[in-house]
Scaffold this active site. Structure first.
Site, mmCIF file in Angstrom:
data_model
loop_
_atom_site.group_PDB
_atom_site.id
_atom_site.type_symbol
_atom_site.label_atom_id
_atom_site.label_comp_id
_atom_site.label_asym_id
_atom_site.label_seq_id
_atom_site.Cartn_x
_atom_site.Cartn_y
_atom_site.Cartn_z
ATOM 1 N N MET A 1 0.837 -1.191 0.000
ATOM 2 C CA MET A 1 0.000 0.000 0.000
ATOM 3 C C MET A 1 0.875 1.245 0.000
ATOM 4 S SD MET A 1 -2.826 -1.409 -0.002
ATOM 5 C CE MET A 1 -3.383 -3.063 0.326
ATOM 6 N N ASP A 396 1.399 -6.173 5.615
ATOM 7 C CA ASP A 396 1.528 -5.522 4.308
ATOM 8 C C ASP A 396 2.988 -5.135 4.077
ATOM 9 O OD1 ASP A 396 1.001 -4.248 1.901
ATOM 10 O OD2 ASP A 396 0.321 -2.398 2.837
ATOM 11 N N LEU A 397 3.878 -6.064 4.331
ATOM 12 C CA LEU A 397 5.314 -5.815 4.174
ATOM 13 C C LEU A 397 5.701 -6.036 2.722
ATOM 14 C CD1 LEU A 397 6.497 -7.603 7.427
ATOM 15 C CD2 LEU A 397 6.526 -5.143 6.994
ATOM 16 N N GLU A 398 6.141 -4.983 2.062
ATOM 17 C CA GLU A 398 6.403 -5.044 0.623
ATOM 18 C C GLU A 398 7.882 -5.157 0.298
ATOM 19 O OE1 GLU A 398 4.255 -2.007 -1.418
ATOM 20 O OE2 GLU A 398 2.399 -2.407 -0.327
ATOM 21 N N ASN A 399 8.696 -5.402 1.326
ATOM 22 C CA ASN A 399 10.124 -5.569 1.090
ATOM 23 C C ASN A 399 10.590 -6.955 1.509
ATOM 24 O OD1 ASN A 399 10.985 -2.757 0.240
ATOM 25 N ND2 ASN A 399 9.889 -2.314 2.136
#
Length: 572
Positions: A1, A396-399
């Site tokens: 997000m 929502d961890l995008e790394n």
């Protein structure tokens, strides 16, 4: 997000889709065509273990170096660090024989990593993996053309992502005079087989990696049922309330190992998953922005009743590894006080809604990479739940994330919070392309306490569907063919949701009209309003849909929630 203050970068598009397609085809084909290694077969790559520095290798933009830790074998490995305009590609020209088949493999760790070969004279190949915290072997095969005497082998990462590590590269096949690394031997049997999750129709397994292995076979009661390249697999199509025995073997060009020790699993009596109580069969999730980025500023009380789960975005990392905190942006939200915030959460809960705190976002980085940070993560989240009244957490961890320790952290949180805990996840599309990816594996690991995975079907470019075809975002086919991967990959339909932006302003790309979202829901639940992709079966228990964000929805007159919310709640 997206978080405030930084536009979301475009996500992996056609290159990743092509790589993902190659990976899935290699999984499907497995090693059916691989026979016993010939006596003359060798590893034709030079300096395959980087023991001689970068000798024989060329890395773009000075991105590569050799390191002494971590290594997979020997005393050195490659570390290559992508930049914003460079993918850290390291190449080697390898001598090969014409009209010959070679197995290309490498052990990798770290950020997104791609392995491939060009100039084969036939079909160039590639394979890839998302972030991986442990060494993982990538493998694919290629056949040379009638006049091909050399190929270019490459490794690369992805623009602006984390550094990757590589070691023990192999181009194994007929000796073309330029190699010399030893031929592989039959690998040993995998150790540590274990059952990580069960449902009424599936069993998920994992095991330790085996040095020199290029793949693994899974046996159910003595019959081979799966062939994979990673160290986990989900066996589906099982009967409920039934006991099964599983064993695993390791394979490479030299042959297949003996079977591992057997592990036994009994499938559940009913289909599964859950986490949390009091939610409707079909639910709508919306992210609420704890900041002002141009969308309508809201209080929790302003969120429409069509949202069943409200994800408060975002918690922030603390200086303690794994620790998180939450800081209400009172100034940015027009003087919204913590007491008003807590009261609004209670009012939503009294109306039957769930409010969770979201960890991550585009810029949010929380590292849960060992038992200590896992404990910190669970303890700090439970503290936030007690302070603000949150019902649970959204991941929502995008790394990237570590499946082992994130699963450990969420189980610890579940033990503290009890059976009413809500756990949601919002992976990017690329994170749910394979059950071996960290996000997907985490979801499977905690399936018995997981509420819903709302994959972000936007900012994605083109991606691979469960039928092996590549689909472009922005269509019913993209939503249904990609959701099919999770639906057939081990998650219960009640744990799968479709994540879309509420308006064109909510994402860099991938916005679709509410009608497209509704059509995709119909296609998956009752085989109506499909595009060209038709799922092999329907999923009437599909959980529903998610949007970024309730604020962007409000900026568009709540057009998304009015249409999609009503449609979700009307599903049978």
């Amino acid at each position: 997000m997206p978080r405030p203050g930084r536009p979301r970068p475009p996500r992996i598009g056609w290159k990743a889709a092509t790589a993902a397609l190659t990976l899935t085809l290699s999984l499907a084909l497995s090693f059916a065509g691989a026979g016993q290694a010939q006596a003359a077969d060798v590893n034709n790559a030079r300096n395959a273990g980087f023991e001689s520095g970068l000798g024989n290798w060329t890395c773009s933009a000075g991105s590569g170096t050799t390191i002494s830790s971590p290594v997979h074998g020997g005393s050195a490995a490659l570390k290559a660090t992508p930049a914003g305009q460079d993918n850290a590609q390291c190449t080697q020209t390898v001598e090969v024989a014409p009209n010959s088949t070679y197995t290309l493999s490498a052990w990798v760790q770290g950020g997104y990593t791609y392995l491939g070969a060009t100039g084969t004279g036939t079909t160039d190949v590639s394979t890839w993996t998302p972030d991986t915290a442990a060494w993982k072997q990538l493998s694919t095969t290629f056949t040379t053309g009638a006049s091909t005497t050399s190929v270019t082998v490459y490794l690369h990462g992805w623009y602006g992502q984390a550094a990757y590590f590589a070691d023990d590269v192999s181009v194994f096949g007929p000796d073309a005079g330029g190699g010399g690394d030893p031929a592989p031997t039959v690998p040993s049997a995998p150790a540590g087989p274990s059952v990580t999750a069960t449902t009424s129709s599936s069993v998920s397994l994992s095991w330790n990696s085996v040095p020199g292995a290029t793949g693994y076979n899974v046996y159910r009661d003595g019959t081979k049922v799966a062939a994979v390249t990673g160290t986990s697999a989900t066996v589906t199509g099982l009967a409920a309330s039934t006991s099964y025995s599983f064993q695993v073997t390791a394979t490479n060009a030299a042959g297949e190992s003996a079977k591992s020790a057997a592990v036994t699993a009994t499938t559940a009596a009913t289909g599964g998953g859950g986490g949390g109580t009091g939610l409707p069969k079909h639910a709508v999730t919306g992210y609420w922005q704890n900041f002002n980025n141009g969308a309508t500023v809201q209080r929790i009380s302003d969120v429409p009743a069509s949202y069943d789960i409200i994800a408060v975005a975002f918690a922030d990392a603390t200086a303690t590894p794994g620790g998180v905190t939450f800081n209400l942006d009172s100034a940015g939200l027009g003087g919204y006080t913590a007491d008003q915030f807590k009261a609004d959460i209670k009012a939503k809960q009294a109306a039957g809604k769930k409010v969770v705190v979201s960890v991550g976002g585009q810029n949010g980085t929380v590292s849960v990479s060992d038992s200590a940070s896992a404990a910190n993560f669970a303890n700090s989240l439970y503290s936030l739940m007690q302070t603000y009244g949150f019902d649970g957490v959204d991941i929502d961890l995008e790394n990237g994330l570590n499946a082992t320790y994130m699963s450990q952290a969420l189980r610890t949180l579940s033990q503290k919070a009890g059976s009413s805990l809500i756990i949601t996840m919002a992976p990017q599309t690329i994170d749910m392309q394979s059950t071996s990816a960290g996000y997907f594996q985490t979801a499977l690991n905690i399936k018995d306490i997981l509420t819903v995975v709302n994959t972000q079907y936007y900012n994605s470019g083109s991606m691979l569907g469960c039928d092996g075809k590549v689909y472009s975002q922005g269509s019913v086919d993209f939503l249904t063919a990609l959701a099919c991967i999770q639906l057939e990959g081990g998650l219960a339909p009640s744990q799968v949701g479709l994540g879309l932006p509420a308006s064109p302003s909510g994402a860099g790309s991938g916005y679709v009209s509410p009608t497209v979202v509704d059509n995709a829901l119909d296609c998956l639940t009752k085989a109506a309003n499909c595009g060209t992709f038709k799922p092999s079966r329907t999923y009437p228990d599909l959980r529903g849909a998610m949007t970024w964000s309730t604020n962007w929805d409000a900026s568009s007159g709540n057009a998304w929630s009015n249409a999609v919310g009503a449609h979700v709640h009307a599903l049978p």
